[in-house]
Design a protein around this motif. Structure first.
Motif, PDB file in Angstrom:
ATOM      1  N   TRP A 139       0.850  -1.190   0.000  1.00  0.00           N
ATOM      2  CA  TRP A 139       0.000   0.000   0.000  1.00  0.00           C
ATOM      3  C   TRP A 139       0.881   1.233   0.000  1.00  0.00           C
ATOM      4  O   TRP A 139       2.017   1.188   0.477  1.00  0.00           O
ATOM      5  CB  TRP A 139      -0.914   0.004   1.233  1.00  0.00           C
ATOM      6  CG  TRP A 139      -2.187  -0.769   1.019  1.00  0.00           C
ATOM      7  CD1 TRP A 139      -2.691  -1.225  -0.166  1.00  0.00           C
ATOM      8  CD2 TRP A 139      -3.130  -1.141   2.011  1.00  0.00           C
ATOM      9  NE1 TRP A 139      -3.884  -1.868   0.039  1.00  0.00           N
ATOM     10  CE2 TRP A 139      -4.191  -1.824   1.363  1.00  0.00           C
ATOM     11  CE3 TRP A 139      -3.222  -0.964   3.396  1.00  0.00           C
ATOM     12  CZ2 TRP A 139      -5.292  -2.339   2.045  1.00  0.00           C
ATOM     13  CZ3 TRP A 139      -4.327  -1.467   4.072  1.00  0.00           C
ATOM     14  CH2 TRP A 139      -5.350  -2.156   3.393  1.00  0.00           C
ATOM     15  N   ASP A 141      -0.222   8.063   1.492  1.00  0.00           N
ATOM     16  CA  ASP A 141      -0.223   9.302   0.705  1.00  0.00           C
ATOM     17  C   ASP A 141       0.540  10.426   1.386  1.00  0.00           C
ATOM     18  O   ASP A 141       1.299  11.144   0.739  1.00  0.00           O
ATOM     19  CB  ASP A 141      -1.659   9.725   0.389  1.00  0.00           C
ATOM     20  CG  ASP A 141      -2.539   9.825   1.635  1.00  0.00           C
ATOM     21  OD1 ASP A 141      -3.548  10.549   1.595  1.00  0.00           O
ATOM     22  OD2 ASP A 141      -2.239   9.170   2.664  1.00  0.00           O
ATOM     23  N   ARG A 188      -6.079   2.974   7.119  1.00  0.00           N
ATOM     24  CA  ARG A 188      -6.355   2.974   5.684  1.00  0.00           C
ATOM     25  C   ARG A 188      -7.807   3.441   5.527  1.00  0.00           C
ATOM     26  O   ARG A 188      -8.696   2.903   6.148  1.00  0.00           O
ATOM     27  CB  ARG A 188      -6.183   1.563   5.126  1.00  0.00           C
ATOM     28  CG  ARG A 188      -6.492   1.419   3.650  1.00  0.00           C
ATOM     29  CD  ARG A 188      -7.948   1.083   3.380  1.00  0.00           C
ATOM     30  NE  ARG A 188      -8.269  -0.302   3.613  1.00  0.00           N
ATOM     31  CZ  ARG A 188      -9.359  -0.722   4.251  1.00  0.00           C
ATOM     32  NH1 ARG A 188     -10.220   0.148   4.735  1.00  0.00           N
ATOM     33  NH2 ARG A 188      -9.590  -1.999   4.388  1.00  0.00           N
ATOM     34  N   GLY A 193     -10.717   5.642  -0.738  1.00  0.00           N
ATOM     35  CA  GLY A 193     -10.616   4.661  -1.815  1.00  0.00           C
ATOM     36  C   GLY A 193     -11.905   4.469  -2.589  1.00  0.00           C
ATOM     37  O   GLY A 193     -12.967   4.969  -2.226  1.00  0.00           O
ATOM     38  N   LEU A 194     -11.812   3.711  -3.655  1.00  0.00           N
ATOM     39  CA  LEU A 194     -12.931   3.454  -4.577  1.00  0.00           C
ATOM     40  C   LEU A 194     -13.470   4.800  -5.084  1.00  0.00           C
ATOM     41  O   LEU A 194     -12.711   5.680  -5.421  1.00  0.00           O
ATOM     42  CB  LEU A 194     -14.010   2.618  -3.886  1.00  0.00           C
ATOM     43  CG  LEU A 194     -13.514   1.238  -3.408  1.00  0.00           C
ATOM     44  CD1 LEU A 194     -14.562   0.534  -2.574  1.00  0.00           C
ATOM     45  CD2 LEU A 194     -13.101   0.382  -4.604  1.00  0.00           C
ATOM     46  N   ARG A 197     -14.576   6.771   5.137  1.00  0.00           N
ATOM     47  CA  ARG A 197     -14.336   7.324   3.808  1.00  0.00           C
ATOM     48  C   ARG A 197     -15.241   8.482   3.431  1.00  0.00           C
ATOM     49  O   ARG A 197     -15.075   9.074   2.358  1.00  0.00           O
ATOM     50  CB  ARG A 197     -14.506   6.212   2.764  1.00  0.00           C
ATOM     51  CG  ARG A 197     -15.956   5.677   2.663  1.00  0.00           C
ATOM     52  CD  ARG A 197     -15.992   4.355   1.895  1.00  0.00           C
ATOM     53  NE  ARG A 197     -15.482   4.512   0.557  1.00  0.00           N
ATOM     54  CZ  ARG A 197     -16.196   4.946  -0.478  1.00  0.00           C
ATOM     55  NH1 ARG A 197     -17.456   5.265  -0.314  1.00  0.00           N
ATOM     56  NH2 ARG A 197     -15.637   5.058  -1.673  1.00  0.00           N
ATOM     57  N   SER A 232     -13.229   9.567  -7.590  1.00  0.00           N
ATOM     58  CA  SER A 232     -12.535   8.346  -7.178  1.00  0.00           C
ATOM     59  C   SER A 232     -11.100   8.665  -6.812  1.00  0.00           C
ATOM     60  O   SER A 232     -10.520   9.642  -7.307  1.00  0.00           O
ATOM     61  CB  SER A 232     -12.591   7.288  -8.274  1.00  0.00           C
ATOM     62  OG  SER A 232     -12.002   7.779  -9.443  1.00  0.00           O
ATOM     63  N   SER A 233     -10.541   7.865  -5.960  1.00  0.00           N
ATOM     64  CA  SER A 233      -9.145   8.065  -5.602  1.00  0.00           C
ATOM     65  C   SER A 233      -8.586   6.789  -5.015  1.00  0.00           C
ATOM     66  O   SER A 233      -9.320   5.856  -4.698  1.00  0.00           O
ATOM     67  CB  SER A 233      -9.010   9.217  -4.593  1.00  0.00           C
ATOM     68  OG  SER A 233      -8.798   8.752  -3.287  1.00  0.00           O
ATOM     69  N   GLY A 234      -7.299   6.773  -4.926  1.00  0.00           N
ATOM     70  CA  GLY A 234      -6.662   5.670  -4.229  1.00  0.00           C
ATOM     71  C   GLY A 234      -6.906   5.818  -2.745  1.00  0.00           C
ATOM     72  O   GLY A 234      -7.584   6.733  -2.288  1.00  0.00           O
ATOM     73  N   LEU A 235      -6.340   4.900  -1.995  1.00  0.00           N
ATOM     74  CA  LEU A 235      -6.518   4.906  -0.557  1.00  0.00           C
ATOM     75  C   LEU A 235      -5.794   6.089   0.065  1.00  0.00           C
ATOM     76  O   LEU A 235      -4.735   6.495  -0.403  1.00  0.00           O
ATOM     77  CB  LEU A 235      -5.963   3.615   0.046  1.00  0.00           C
ATOM     78  CG  LEU A 235      -6.600   2.321  -0.454  1.00  0.00           C
ATOM     79  CD1 LEU A 235      -5.841   1.123   0.080  1.00  0.00           C
ATOM     80  CD2 LEU A 235      -8.060   2.255  -0.057  1.00  0.00           C
TER      81      LEU A 235
END
Lengths: 156, 263, 709
Positions: free
Chosen positions: C398, C401, C445, C448-449, C514, C554-557
């Protein structure tokens, strides 16, 4: 059995079985959904209402036991013309509720507590609150709300 | 969780209550405060054929001092005990113990006699009553009898009350002059079921101690105040993986209660 | 900014699942297996059907293929068995409490009466209780060899070399018990079929996952299935996956032509709602004499339970992925051995794998420090991922960021304040008191999604925001209104939030902290687009009446982090653990609403404390849940609350326009790690190496006693 219960100053009649719980009568018989059911074994306090001004767990009373009695539920707190009871306002200010499910039970317990203990210490507040469970807030904001409400209600 | 069906009566006279309890063809249970019984009904762990609601029998609703003794009627609530100035001054052990019973909402409804008749080993009042040499007044259609604490509590949730009997009054004599009392308990969270507890009465060189959580019924010890915690606790036969911890806990609670009694 | 939605909750005017009134509503109750493992024989429903007021009784055989097992979730690069949860049990029951039959009646009380009359033939089989030894036990699922539900392994770097080069190898085994999420509102749903369309009102974390999962089970697409989420009384992860019971009542509603409600009661919730945590782990750390972590090896044995829900594998996978925590570790190897047991399945519960990861790595760091004779805080500093190393890819793969772990640590040391706590501890020890101080770092974490939003300006200037996120206490009505208002240059009061209807807007949902990062960012994007349109047109936003913008963000984690510290004392005479102070520093990127964010920290922290002090789901040798009501499973009350101080550090995330990460779970993640380290610190001089939670009186007292006078 036919019963007649005064809730928040209004008479509610209904046909119940002996085994019908007071919490279910309040919610589905009288249509007052502000009182919530969390456990039906008398621990969580979400179902707390006031019987003759005293806080009781409505899941531990039978509806038939309230026949001819006088109850108050959370719907009686806010002024009918709108706005919030000082205790409710304090809850909003300190962020003393998140999902809101336990909140009516807390309000009914605390409103009675503050009438009997208008100037409680923090320790007394914590002990008084122990009969209601909250899974969301971590309680700190609720304690602060009670302190704030006590100050305001006590102001001459 | 909704109760299984049952028939229900709400008599106004004690005589009617006793007649209903005397029914042999039905399993009849008394509903007083409901704080112990209704959860059992909701879980369907108790399934009586009939409930007799005591709450309308006004003659049972009393808490008074008579001839120096405190008389607790069947409908006296925990809250009544908690708020009574007479109890606070004359029977401070009860005033102290009752504050540990559950939460205010429980105490508003729950009755002292009901708690005793239910005989939950985690209950505070049976243990407190144990050191006060109380007398339990029991009625049935067959007559009355009087029991001491050692005769009433038999085991886990079991008393020597017959199915047709009702505990109508608890008579609490005045504690010995100049005596002091104390109560201590330990629960996981505030108001939760007590894991251990102790009630103590000290009158000069005589001390009485009753332990909660040492077994299915309150356990009483008498002796000299200095000897008591250790002697009482050493005597206990405790089982289970946490037995030694419970012994230490009870010793600590006994010491605490005795200290308060002497203070 | 206080919450606008509070008014209806405070006045008792919210609408939770059981508050919904529909005409002709029937009520449901389930017949549940009393055995942890049994072959299911004949089910005789005659007596139940004959009871007045009973509308129908359904068994697994009756439902047949109309209701397939809920989908089992996959895990990246892992193997999961095809062991989804059946809607009603077929040939076998695999945990005590598993639903065997559905009774529908005019009232819940009558439904329960009838449920007792259903006669089920059970042939009890041997329960399987220990995930470590499940492989050698009778097979729970045909075709699932070794009872292995989840298999996952990842190795990165020269792990062998690291361990060979190490000055010391630190080893420890851990047991993290299962927990019960226990929201005050239990689960529930109402199903109604009108024409071709099944509508399900569901007390859920969002409408999207029930839509997908019920869709798979019942063979319905979004054109014939609509999920609506009312006000929800808490979830904490336990209402993310739809309950199989909901699929059963949907079938009943279809057959009976009347809506059917299932309001779960507390007894059912204890038995049948998926539980959280439940992990055995063996961990080894390869360290140099100076305290540098060279490598890590771990084998995780999650206690998954009898079936795989869509998210059962998520927590152990997350634990594995976050096993190196805040530390720069070059080589690591982790294996997840997920065997089935005859218990209710597990699933995400506040933290969902991150608390376990924090617990493992933070305890290992303290143990390493102890074995090396070094200060635990120095070991941490020596190994932190450096602030200039972001984005930082972990050995498990992973990418963090942003973050500044050392800054979080420094902040919590100041907040506690640690120096004072250490003084208190040292002075107390001189008096013979058992006091300890501990620190726990955490990584969460989050995000995401993707998430969706539609922002529309009404002709009268009001703004309506539709979001795919779905609140159940988090305060989105206020926070998202703030976000939209900020972008649009209007007052938050002018913004109304709508959510919770799968027919209105697709989305991903509310979990993994999230919502602000993803849902909020979607709102910000859509609002920003409208603001730009207004600017280009030279008008104010409120004059855009009828304009609408949609965003799918949308984005990464993203990775939140933090440092918690605890000061504890153990009463010698009783073993009672007193938490004297808790300091919480959370870095969840940019904070939109500080009042609400702090509320999340405090709430999560108290749940974390519950895990430390009193909470534990216990099964006996027969697989029966011993902690099956609030009488046996205690929740903390206001009387137990210790002093908690909270502070935020903000290292914004570069991955979304808000710079936000997630704040919903940090308290539950870090608190057990910090308290566990404090307990170990308190007991260190008594020769105690490690204690697993919960830190009960009996456990601590026995340890002190074994150590001698």
């Amino acid at each position: 059995m036919r019963i007649s219960v005064e809730i928040n100053g209004r008479s509610h009649e209904g046909e119940v079985e002996p085994r019908t719980l007071l919490s279910d009568f309040i919610r589905h018989g009288a249509g007052l959904h502000g009182t919530h059911v969390g456990c039906e074994h008398g621990v969580c306090g979400a179902c707390t209402v006031q019987l003759d001004g005293e806080p009781v767990r409505s899941c531990l009373m039978l509806a038939v036991q309230a026949d001819g009695r006088s109850l108050r539920t959370v719907e009686s707190l806010a002024p009918p013309e709108g706005g919030l009871h000082p205790l409710q306002a304090a809850f909003q200010e300190t962020h003393a509720l998140q999902c809101g499910f336990c909140t009516p039970g807390f309000l009914m317990s605390i409103e009675a507590f503050l009438r009997e203990h208008p100037q409680p210490t923090e320790h007394e507040i914590r002990e008084a609150l122990a009969g209601n469970l909250c899974r969301c807030t971590g309680y700190k904001a609720i304690i602060e709300a009670v302190e704030r409400a006590a100050e305001r209600l006590h102001r001459p | 969780m909704k109760p299984a069906p049952f028939a229900y009566d709400a008599p106004r006279q004690l005589g009617e209550v006793l007649e209903l309890l005397a029914r042999e063809d039905e399993d009849v249970k008394v509903l007083a405060g409901g704080q112990s019984l209704v959860p059992l009904l909701n879980f369907r762990l108790a399934r009586p054929d009939r409930l007799v609601d005591l709450n309308g029998v006004e003659s049972l609703a009393y808490l008074r001092v008579e001839d120096g003794a405190l008389r607790i009627g069947a409908l006296a609530r925990h809250a009544d005990l908690e708020r009574s100035a007479e109890v606070a001054s004359g029977w401070p052990l009860l005033a102290e113990a009752v504050r540990h019973v559950g939460h205010p909402q429980i105490r508003v409804r729950g009755t002292v006699c009901g708690s005793v008749a239910h005989a939950d080993p985690a209950a505070e009042l049976p243990v407190a009553l144990c050191v006060l040499d109380v007398r339990f007044h029991v009625r049935s259609v067959r007559g009355s009898r009087v029991l001491g604490a050692d005769e009433l509590f038999l085991g886990f949730l079991t008393t020597s009350l017959e199915p047709d009997e009702l505990l109508v009054e608890i008579e609490v004599p005045a504690p010995p002059a100049g005596s002091g009392t104390g109560f201590a308990e330990h629960a996981r969270t505030h108001g939760d079921f007590a894991l251990g507890g102790a009630a103590a009465l000290v009158a000069g060189e005589e001390a009485r101690l009753a332990l909660l959580g040492a077994g299915p019924v309150p356990v009483r010890f008498d002796g000299a105040p200095g000897d008591l915690p250790d002697a009482a606790v050493a005597d206990l036969s405790l089982t289970g993986p946490d037995a030694e911890w419970r012994r230490a806990l009870l010793r600590e609670l006994a010491r605490d209660a005795l200290e308060r009694a002497v203070a | 900014m206080p919450r606008r939605e509070d008014v209806r909750f405070l006045r008792g005017e919210a609408t939770y699942l059981d508050d919904i009134e529909l005409p002709d509503l029937l009520e449901a109750a389930f017949v549940r297996s009393p055995f942890a493992h049994a072959r299911l024989g004949a089910i005789d429903v005659e007596a139940a059907l004959a009871l007045p007021g009973v509308a129908a009784v359904f068994t697994g055989a009756d439902l047949g293929k109309r209701a397939r097992a809920l989908p089992a979730g996959a895990v990246d690069d892992g193997i999961v068995a095809d062991a989804g949860h059946p809607v009603l049990a077929r040939d076998r029951v695999r945990y005590a409490g598993e639903a065997v039959a559905l009774v529908v009646a005019e009232s819940r009380a009558v439904a329960e009466d009838a449920a007792e009359l259903v006669d089920v033939d059970y042939e009890p089989l041997q329960p399987v209780l220990d995930p470590r030894t499940a492989a050698g036990m009778p097979l729970l699922h045909d075709g699932v060899a070794d009872n292995r539900l989840v298999t996952w392994q990842r190795t990165h770097g020269d792990v062998e070399g690291a361990f060979a080069a190490a000055d010391r190898v630190v080893s420890q085994s851990f047991h993290i018990p299962r927990l019960v999420a226990a929201p005050i509102e239990t689960r529930g749903a109402i199903a109604r079929v009108e024409g071709d369309v099944l509508t399900v009102w569901c007390s859920a974390q969002d409408p999207h996952r029930p839509l997908a999962q019920l869709g798979v089970s019942l063979g319905r697409g979004p054109d014939s299935l609509r999920v609506v989420v009312p006000d929800v009384g808490g979830a904490f992860g336990s209402k993310g996956v739809v309950a199989p019971e909901v699929a059963a009542i949907a079938c009943a509603a279809e057959d009976l032509g009347r809506p059917v409600r299932w309001t779960e009661d507390r007894a059912e919730n204890f038995l049948a709602a998926y539980q959280g945590r439940g992990l055995d782990a063996d961990v080894e750390l390869a360290v140099s004499a100076e305290g540098r972590i060279l490598g890590l090896r771990a084998t995780l044995y999650p206690d998954l339970g009898a079936y795989l829900y869509a998210t059962t594998a998520v927590a152990p996978h997350t634990t594995a992925m976050l096993i190196t925590g805040a530390y720069d570790v070059a080589a690591a190897s982790v294996e997840v051995v997920g065997a089935a047991t005859t218990k209710v399945p597990t699933g995400p519960y506040r933290g969902a794998g991150r608390p376990e990861a924090a617990f493992l790595v933070e305890r290992m760091v303290d143990l390493a420090a102890r074995e090396l004779g070094l200060e635990p805080l120095d070991v941490r500093r020596r190994n932190f991922v450096r602030p200039d190393a972001f984005p930082y890819e972990t050995p498990m793969g992973w990418t963090y960021d942003s973050g500044d772990f050392e800054r979080c640590l420094d902040a919590v040391l100041e907040l506690a304040p640690l120096a004072r706590w250490q003084e208190l501890r040292d002075a107390a020890r001189v008096e013979g008191r058992v006091v300890g101080v501990g620190v726990g770092m955490y990584i969460e974490r989050a995000g995401g999604l993707w998430e969706s939003a539609v922002v529309r300006v009404e002709p009268d200037g009001r703004v309506v925001v539709r979001t795919g996120s779905s609140p159940h206490g988090q305060g989105h009505e206020t926070t998202f209104a703030q976000i939209a208002a900020d972008e649009l240059g209007v007052e938050p009061q002018a913004v109304e939030l709508r959510w919770g209807d799968s027919g209105e807007l697709p989305g991903v949902g509310t979990f993994a902290s999230r919502s602000v990062a993803m849902g909020g960012s979607a709102v910000a994007s859509a609002a920003r687009e409208l603001a730009e349109r207004a600017r280009d047109a030279g008008v104010s936003v409120t004059d855009l009446g009828g304009a609408e913008a949609e965003s799918r963000f949308s984005s990464g984690l993203v990775f939140a982090s933090g440092a918690y510290a605890a000061l504890v004392e153990i009463e010698r005479a009783t073993g009672r653990l007193l938490v004297l102070g808790l300091a919480a520093v959370d870095d969840s990127g940019r904070i939109v609403n500080p009042l609400l964010a702090e509320g999340q920290v405090l709430g999560a922290t108290v749940q974390g404390l519950g895990q430390c002090l009193v909470e534990e789901a216990v099964h006996d040798e027969e697989g029966q849940l011993r902690t099956a009501s609030f009488a046996d499973y205690s929740l903390l009350t206001a009387a137990e609350l210790p002093p908690v101080e909270s502070r935020f550090v903000e290292t914004p995330s570069p991955l979304n326009p808000l710079g936000a990460k997630g704040i919903g779970e940090g308290g539950a993640i870090a608190t057990p790690a910090a308290v566990a380290n404090a307990v170990a610190d308190a007991l260190a001089s008594f020769g105690v190496r490690h204690v697993d939670p919960p830190f009960t009186e009996a456990k601590l007292w026995s340890l002190l006693r074994e150590a001698g006078p």
